[in-house]
Scaffold this active site. Structure first.
Site, PDB file in Angstrom:
ATOM      1  N   CYS A   9       0.816  -1.215   0.000  1.00 19.84           N
ATOM      2  CA  CYS A   9       0.000   0.000   0.000  1.00 19.84           C
ATOM      3  C   CYS A   9       0.846   1.260   0.000  1.00 19.84           C
ATOM      4  O   CYS A   9       2.017   1.237   0.339  1.00 19.84           O
ATOM      5  CB  CYS A   9      -0.874   0.071   1.251  1.00 19.84           C
ATOM      6  SG  CYS A   9      -1.976  -1.309   1.478  1.00 19.84           S
ATOM      7  N   GLY A  35       0.861  -0.163  -5.016  1.00 20.78           N
ATOM      8  CA  GLY A  35      -0.413  -0.883  -4.988  1.00 20.78           C
ATOM      9  C   GLY A  35      -1.259  -0.514  -6.172  1.00 20.78           C
ATOM     10  O   GLY A  35      -1.495   0.674  -6.408  1.00 20.78           O
ATOM     11  N   ASN A 109      -0.778   1.714   5.667  1.00 21.83           N
ATOM     12  CA  ASN A 109       0.205   0.884   4.964  1.00 21.83           C
ATOM     13  C   ASN A 109       0.887   0.004   6.002  1.00 21.83           C
ATOM     14  O   ASN A 109       1.456   0.516   6.963  1.00 21.83           O
ATOM     15  CB  ASN A 109       1.227   1.782   4.259  1.00 21.83           C
ATOM     16  CG  ASN A 109       2.391   1.009   3.643  1.00 21.83           C
ATOM     17  OD1 ASN A 109       3.485   1.528   3.522  1.00 21.83           O
ATOM     18  ND2 ASN A 109       2.172  -0.224   3.256  1.00 21.83           N
ATOM     19  N   GLY A 110       0.836  -1.310   5.784  1.00 22.94           N
ATOM     20  CA  GLY A 110       1.431  -2.258   6.722  1.00 22.94           C
ATOM     21  C   GLY A 110       0.435  -3.338   7.080  1.00 22.94           C
ATOM     22  O   GLY A 110      -0.675  -3.362   6.551  1.00 22.94           O
ATOM     23  N   TYR A 249      13.722  -3.659  -3.306  1.00 22.42           N
ATOM     24  CA  TYR A 249      12.800  -3.701  -4.430  1.00 22.42           C
ATOM     25  C   TYR A 249      11.688  -2.650  -4.400  1.00 22.42           C
ATOM     26  O   TYR A 249      11.366  -2.053  -5.410  1.00 22.42           O
ATOM     27  CB  TYR A 249      12.127  -5.078  -4.515  1.00 22.42           C
ATOM     28  CG  TYR A 249      10.969  -5.110  -5.493  1.00 22.42           C
ATOM     29  CD1 TYR A 249      11.194  -5.205  -6.865  1.00 22.42           C
ATOM     30  CD2 TYR A 249       9.653  -4.986  -5.054  1.00 22.42           C
ATOM     31  CE1 TYR A 249      10.143  -5.181  -7.765  1.00 22.42           C
ATOM     32  CE2 TYR A 249       8.598  -4.971  -5.954  1.00 22.42           C
ATOM     33  CZ  TYR A 249       8.838  -5.071  -7.303  1.00 22.42           C
ATOM     34  OH  TYR A 249       7.809  -5.052  -8.195  1.00 22.42           O
TER      35      TYR A 249
END
Ligand code: AMP
Length: 467
Positions: A9, A35, A109-110, A249
């Site tokens: 996200c 995302g 996010n997470g 990445y």
């Protein structure tokens, strides 16, 4: 059940900008790589919140008309890729609710590791959930808090959750940013004239020409309202666990996260890789785009020429997001094409940042060999990815991670390389210098910094037993 969450996200927030929704749209556009399944924006005109959310890419979801339905000076936004729960609209974010004390919206996010347990407790107490998202637990906990100020209710809620969370939360007149005490996921603070901005990565600030002020610190809660910005550290200090895979990445190379340039780190990983795993070949070829910075570093260090031997078609989505194996196989071919004239008769080292399932590398190496390369070697600028992530990166289940059950030699054979070498864990950690103890390396080591309740009778075992 799978042995992992599959979720990635981005979050964004802006306070005190006359075109808050438009800025959020641009911010999300820059964060699209985090995302691609759904996106949403909530805006406030000081009185009420308006929500627009849908499945798809940011640019496909929002047009001028839709953005006009989001008036106000304050907004938050979210992009999401997830197959945890179902990939349905009800699981898209931000989550916006009206409750006894007004309205609030949240973008997360997470991944929380105790969400199931909290959800059961909340449901037993009468809470009704509208999604299967762990993030909704935070919203319920905020709504149930008996504190008066939104910021205090947020802190009340956060004290009960465990795991990874970078959050943008808003009430009608307030923006709150939170980063978990481990600092798993990035979150930065920016300024554009009188407006404050929160964003997962600095590339979102660049697009709207905002100034990068600093990262939100691990464990920090920032409250932004008409009185300005205040910062709080309400949680006990813990050992940091910033996600090292953001450097490997996930983040965009033009971003600056955890106080370092992502491009610089990736290039330095390539230098280190060349020192550890030199191979005497004619050209260094990156897997575009993920292998480019490391390949530049590898070429610089080894003195072997860098060549763009594979051309990427940028007008298709990332194949990795396609859920079906059949589409993924096809996807590599439509995504990449080799330059035959460059590869014919040459000895080639192909550089990528990671091997996940191994299917992409196998296709690419076969493609390069078919194009006439004499030798095809592969070098990876991170250690073998052996364990799934429970903190917000989409890696597949443990069983699908080729390095969880295969030796480097077995992987070499599978991907059909003449030789294969990975960067050492020590090489990775000493390159993300200076504080290499500050990182979560669970995907490479299996050392999970925050325990999850199901670990002992793990879903990993359940999954392996059922397979
Ligand atoms: P695979 O075919 O599964 O081995 O995919 C490897 C490719 O996926 C590499 O080029 C990586 O850069 C890329 N990759 C690694 N992690 C992820 C991720 N979480 N989401 C999407 N792509 C990824």
């Amino acid at each position: 059940m799978l042995d992992k969450f599959k979720e990635e996200c981005a979050v964004f927030g802006i306070f005190n900008h006359p075109e808050a929704a438009n800025m959020t749209y641009l911010g999300l556009y820059a964060l699209q790589h985090r995302g691609q399944e759904s996106a949403g924006i909530v805006a406030s005109n000081g009185k009420e919140l308006h929500l627009e959310v849908d499945m798809g890419l940011v640019a496909d979801i929002f047009d001028a008309e839709r953005l006009l339905r989001l008036p106000g000076h304050l907004a938050i936004g979210h992009t999401r890729y997830s197959t945890w729960g179902e990939s349905q609209l009800k699981n898209a974010q931000p989550i916006a609710i009206d409750y006894a004390r007004g309205s609030l919206a949240l973008a997360h996010n997470g991944n929380l590791v105790n969400a199931d347990h909290l959800r059961q407790e909340l449901e037993a107490g009468g809470s009704i959930f509208r999604s299967t998202m762990d993030s909704e637990v935070i919203v319920h906990l905020i709504a149930r808090s008996d504190r008066d100020r939104l910021a205090d209710r947020v802190i009340d809620a956060i004290e009960q959750v465990r795991g990874a969370y970078s959050l943008a939360i808003m009430g009608p007149n307030e923006l709150i940013g939170v980063r978990d005490p481990y600092g798993f996921r990035p979150l930065c603070l920016g300024k554009l004239r009188d407006a404050y901005i929160l964003a997962s990565e600095t590339c979102a600030l660049d697009l709207i020409e905002a100034e990068y002020l600093r990262d939100i610190e691990p464990g920090e809660v920032v409250i932004i309202n008409e009185e300005g910005l205040t910062s709080h550290f309400p949680f006990p200090k813990v050992k940091l666990a910033q996600c090292i895979f953001e450097f490997v990445y996930f983040s965009r190379p033009d971003s600056f996260i955890f106080n370092r340039s992502v491009h610089e780190v990736r290039k330095a990983l390539g230098h280190r890789l060349a020192k550890e795993a030199y191979v005497g070949v004619d050209i260094v070829v990156p897997v575009p785009d993920s292998g480019v910075p490391a390949a530049l570093g590898y070429a610089e260090e080894s003195g072997i020429p860098f060549e763009v031997g594979l051309i990427r078609n940028h007008y298709i989505g990332r194949t990795f997001i396609e859920p079906q194996q059949s589409i993924r196989h096809f996807g590599v071919k439509i995504k990449l094409n080799p330059i035959k004239r460059l590869l014919e008769g040459r000895r080639v080292v192909v550089i990528d940042d990671s091997i996940v399932r191994g299917t992409t590398s196998r296709k690419i190496l076969k493609m390069i060999r078919q194009a006439g390369a004499k030798e095809v070697h592969m070098r990876i600028s991170s250690p073998p990815t052996t364990h799934p992530c429970f903190y917000g990166i989409d890696t597949p289940t443990r069983r699908e991670l080729i390095a969880s059950s295969h030796s480097v030699e077995e992987i070499r054979k599978y991907i059909t390389a003449d030789s294969l070498e990975y960067l050492s864990p020590e090489g990775l950690l000493s390159t993300v210098y200076p504080n290499h103890n500050d990182y979560c390396t669970a995907c490479f080591t299996g050392e999970y910094p925050v325990e999850f309740p199901w670990k002992d009778r793990s879903q990993v075992e359940l999954f392996e037993a059922s397979s």
